[in-house]
Design an enzyme around this catalytic site. Structure first.
Site, PDB file in Angstrom:
ATOM      1  N   ALA A   1       0.622  -1.593   0.171  1.00 15.04           N
ATOM      2  CA  ALA A   1       0.177   0.221   0.108  1.00 15.04           C
ATOM      3  C   ALA A   1       0.878   0.972  -0.106  1.00 15.04           C
ATOM      4  O   ALA A   1       0.219   2.207   1.081  1.00 15.04           O
ATOM      5  CB  ALA A   1      -1.011   0.257   1.061  1.00 15.04           C
TER       6      ALA A   1
ATOM      7  N   VAL B   1       3.042   4.026  -2.679  1.00 19.38           N
ATOM      8  CA  VAL B   1       2.388   5.314  -3.860  1.00 19.38           C
ATOM      9  C   VAL B   1       2.010   4.326  -4.634  1.00 19.38           C
ATOM     10  O   VAL B   1       0.175   4.550  -5.187  1.00 19.38           O
ATOM     11  CB  VAL B   1       3.679   5.848  -4.235  1.00 19.38           C
ATOM     12  N   ILE B   2       2.612   3.330  -5.607  1.00 19.54           N
ATOM     13  CA  ILE B   2       2.251   2.417  -6.390  1.00 19.54           C
ATOM     14  C   ILE B   2       0.753   2.194  -6.481  1.00 19.54           C
ATOM     15  O   ILE B   2      -0.078   2.105  -7.172  1.00 19.54           O
ATOM     16  CB  ILE B   2       3.145   2.188  -7.192  1.00 19.54           C
TER      17      ILE B   2
ATOM     18  N   VAL C   1       2.496 -10.946   2.537  1.00 18.42           N
ATOM     19  CA  VAL C   1       1.764 -12.022   1.719  1.00 18.42           C
ATOM     20  C   VAL C   1       2.860 -12.844   1.902  1.00 18.42           C
ATOM     21  O   VAL C   1       4.160 -13.078   1.727  1.00 18.42           O
ATOM     22  CB  VAL C   1       1.464 -11.151   0.800  1.00 18.42           C
TER      23      VAL C   1
ATOM     24  N   VAL D   1       5.041  -3.867  -4.885  1.00 19.45           N
ATOM     25  CA  VAL D   1       6.121  -3.154  -3.431  1.00 19.45           C
ATOM     26  C   VAL D   1       7.153  -2.543  -3.743  1.00 19.45           C
ATOM     27  O   VAL D   1       8.717  -2.994  -3.266  1.00 19.45           O
ATOM     28  CB  VAL D   1       7.095  -4.969  -3.253  1.00 19.45           C
TER      29      VAL D   1
ATOM     30  N   ALA E   1      10.450  11.143 -11.120  1.00 22.05           N
ATOM     31  CA  ALA E   1      11.146  11.411 -12.489  1.00 22.05           C
ATOM     32  C   ALA E   1      11.235  13.141 -12.448  1.00 22.05           C
ATOM     33  O   ALA E   1      12.577  13.256 -13.307  1.00 22.05           O
ATOM     34  CB  ALA E   1       9.499  11.764 -13.625  1.00 22.05           C
TER      35      ALA E   1
ATOM     36  N   HIS F   1      -8.390  35.097  -4.507  1.00 21.65           N
ATOM     37  CA  HIS F   1     -10.281  34.492  -3.923  1.00 21.65           C
ATOM     38  C   HIS F   1     -11.216  34.564  -4.728  1.00 21.65           C
ATOM     39  O   HIS F   1     -11.245  35.155  -5.456  1.00 21.65           O
ATOM     40  CB  HIS F   1     -10.639  35.517  -2.423  1.00 21.65           C
TER      41      HIS F   1
END
Ligand code: FAD
Ligand code: AMP
Length: 478
Positions: free
Chosen positions: A189, A191-192, A245, A277, A327, A451
């Site tokens: 869990a 970023v990707i 896992v 992972v 990147a 604003h």
């Protein structure tokens, strides 16, 4: 012996192709070698970012968000949509066209800058020679005064979940499914995992993420991470922390996973599984043994703070070296190295590189977290402003999240900015700019923002550092 080029760059991802353009701008005779092939087997510069990372994931995130909004949120704006249909194959085609336009754009930029583009594999030999195995034509050797290694990274594979055709896939595979699996499992869990989980959940899958760590998004500020976790769970993402896992098995009805957590061993059956992972540097065959290139533990190319390797006039940049795998970090290193080669004194400000997770809401941050400041024993003040109190966020019906500014107690210098909310990826640029100019929270507090904009939340968070936010009943400085 005279060399063929001033600079040879191996790798045309965002680190390598940007370095090539900057070298050419500075008048150097430049060649760039890259071995990526697209689905049709055609050379495709742009690396992971354009072909299988930043751009395709953002294309699918955008498309899937539109679909979800049409389905779930649009009624609140007084718009009723009937007969909404999803065509996943067309969505994936649209993503591929966006990628094709951009990779084609890099080839055009190479041409416009007079950069020699060599589709094929490159390997560093001693004395800045490079062995080229082109996709078309025969193997040959070229040489340069300077070589830049920008070979990027690849998805980490784990023994517990070997890839199996379209059933157990890595991040690249998960960008190419043309139907929506009913149940998607994701290992990791990070970023990707979160971005890909959001895509498939929005398109209708029920998504379970298994994360070995007990802490959610340990790299992020934990006040922000905890708030994000609650929001993701409310959306229906099933995020199981402390879940390691152990094994996977492809069965007729899908993929069976076995994992352990504090309560013992569990099993879970999903239709398809994404292994997310992390990524490891792509450096296994980058140089021959005779070239004597030094790698660090973990396979990263060893570099100093100027991206110089252990070999004279050989540099390395991007995901293949230490630092965040982003990147824009690689691109900046590419620019700095090109300018150093040209005799300029360029460097990268690693303290002001933004990280973004493009979920809904987005998470974006730059600089220190409260946890890292506490650990370093730095005294700081925190100012927080929630988007519920932003007029623009209300008009958009996107009130989740907050902006948080951390500043040094003594000098008031901004040490970190953390945003959870709509368009956080765009808003964070203002914080990066502030930190690049060494701004204080008072500088941001004294800046006049238009604003109604979401940016006013950054202004208010900076005011909150000094207990004077205007649009909340009680300013929350801590
Ligand atoms: P790469 O982009 O990996 O490029 C390296 C290139 O070198 C590749 O084309 C490779 O084929 C080629 N190469 C390698 N070895 C050789 C060789 N010996 N000879 C010739 N060519 C070679 N980052 C962000 O900043 N923002 C995001 O939103 C984001 N989203 C992502 C989403 C996903 C799903 C993934 C997987 C990654 C994402 N990233 C994102 C990370 C980003 O893609 C990388 O940080 C970035 O691509 C690294 O750039 P690079 O140039 O160092 O390497
Ligand atoms: P990132 O590096 O941000 O892409 O995140 C990858 C995540 O995968 C990390 O948070 C790891 O803890 C997690 N991870 C790695 N191996 C496993 C595993 N076997 N089971 C569950 N999570 C894992």
């Amino acid at each position: 012996m005279s060399k063929n080029y001033d600079v040879i760059i191996i790798g045309a991802g965002p680190a390598g192709y940007v370095a090539a353009i900057r070298c050419a701008q500075l008048g150097m005779k430049t060649a760039c070698i890259d071995d990526w092939l697209d689905k049709e087997g055609e050379p495709s510069p742009g690396g992971t970012c354009l072909n299988a990372g930043c751009i395709p994931s953002k294309a699918l995130l955008e498309s899937s968000e539109l679909f979800e909004r049409m389905q779930k949120d649009i009624g609140g704006h007084g718009i009723n949509v009937k007969g909404l249909e999803l065509d996943v194959a067309a969505m994936v085609d649209s993503k591929d066209r966006i990628v094709g336009d951009l990779t084609g754009g890099i080839i055009a930029l190479f041409r416009a800058h007079g950069i020699e583009w060599i589709p094929g594999h490159g390997q560093l030999l001693p004395d800045r020679q490079v062995r080229v195995t082109p996709h078309k034509g025969s193997r040959h050797t070229i040489s340069a005064e300077h070589v830049i290694l920008a070979t990027g990274s690849r998805p980490v594979q784990i023994d517990a979940a070997p890839l199996v055709n379209d059933r157990i896939v890595d991040s690249e595979g998960a960008l190419n499914w043309t139907d929506v699996p009913a149940r998607v499992g994701i290992i990791g869990a990070g970023v990707i995992g979160l971005e890909l989980g959001s895509v498939w959940q929005r398109l209708g899958a029920s998504v379970t993420l298994l994360e070995a760590q007990d802490v959610f998004l340990a790299i992020a500020d934990q006040q922000i991470a905890k708030a994000a976790l609650k929001m993701f769970q409310k959306q229906g993402l099933d995020i199981r922390l402390g879940a390691l896992v152990k094994s996977t098995k492809v069965i007729k009805s899908g993929v069976q996973l076995k994992y352990t957590d504090a309560e013992g061993e569990h099993s879970l059956t999903v239709d398809r599984l994404i292994v997310a992972v992390g990524r490891s540097p792509h450096t296994q065959d980058i140089a021959t043994a005779e070239a004597d290139l030094l790698l660090d533990e973990g396979g990263f190319i060893h570099v100093d703070d100027k991206c110089c390797t252990n070999l004279p006039c050989v540099y390395a940049i991007g995901d293949a070296v230490r630092g965040p795998m982003l990147a824009h970090k690689g691109s900046e290193e590419g620019i700095a190295v090109a300018e150093q080669i040209a005799g300029q004194n360029s460097e990268v400000n690693y303290a002001a590189i933004a990280s973004v997770i493009y979920t809904k809401p987005e998470l974006a941050w730059v600089g220190q977290t409260e946890e890292s400041l506490r650990q370093a024993g730095v005294d700081y003040h925190s100012g927080v402003f929630p988007f519920t109190a932003s007029g623009r966020a209300r008009a958009m019906r996107e009130t989740g999240g907050m902006v948080k500014v951390l500043s040094d107690t003594g000098s008031d210098r901004v040490l970190g900015v953390h945003i959870l909310g709509v368009h956080a990826s765009e808003l964070i640029g203002q914080a990066v700019l502030a930190m690049e100019f060494d701004a204080s929270s008072e500088d941001i507090a004294r800046t006049i923002f238009a604003h109604p904009t979401l940016s006013e939340a950054l202004h208010e968070a900076a005011l909150a550092v000094d207990n004077r936010a205007l649009h909340i009943a009680r300013s929350r400085r801590s």
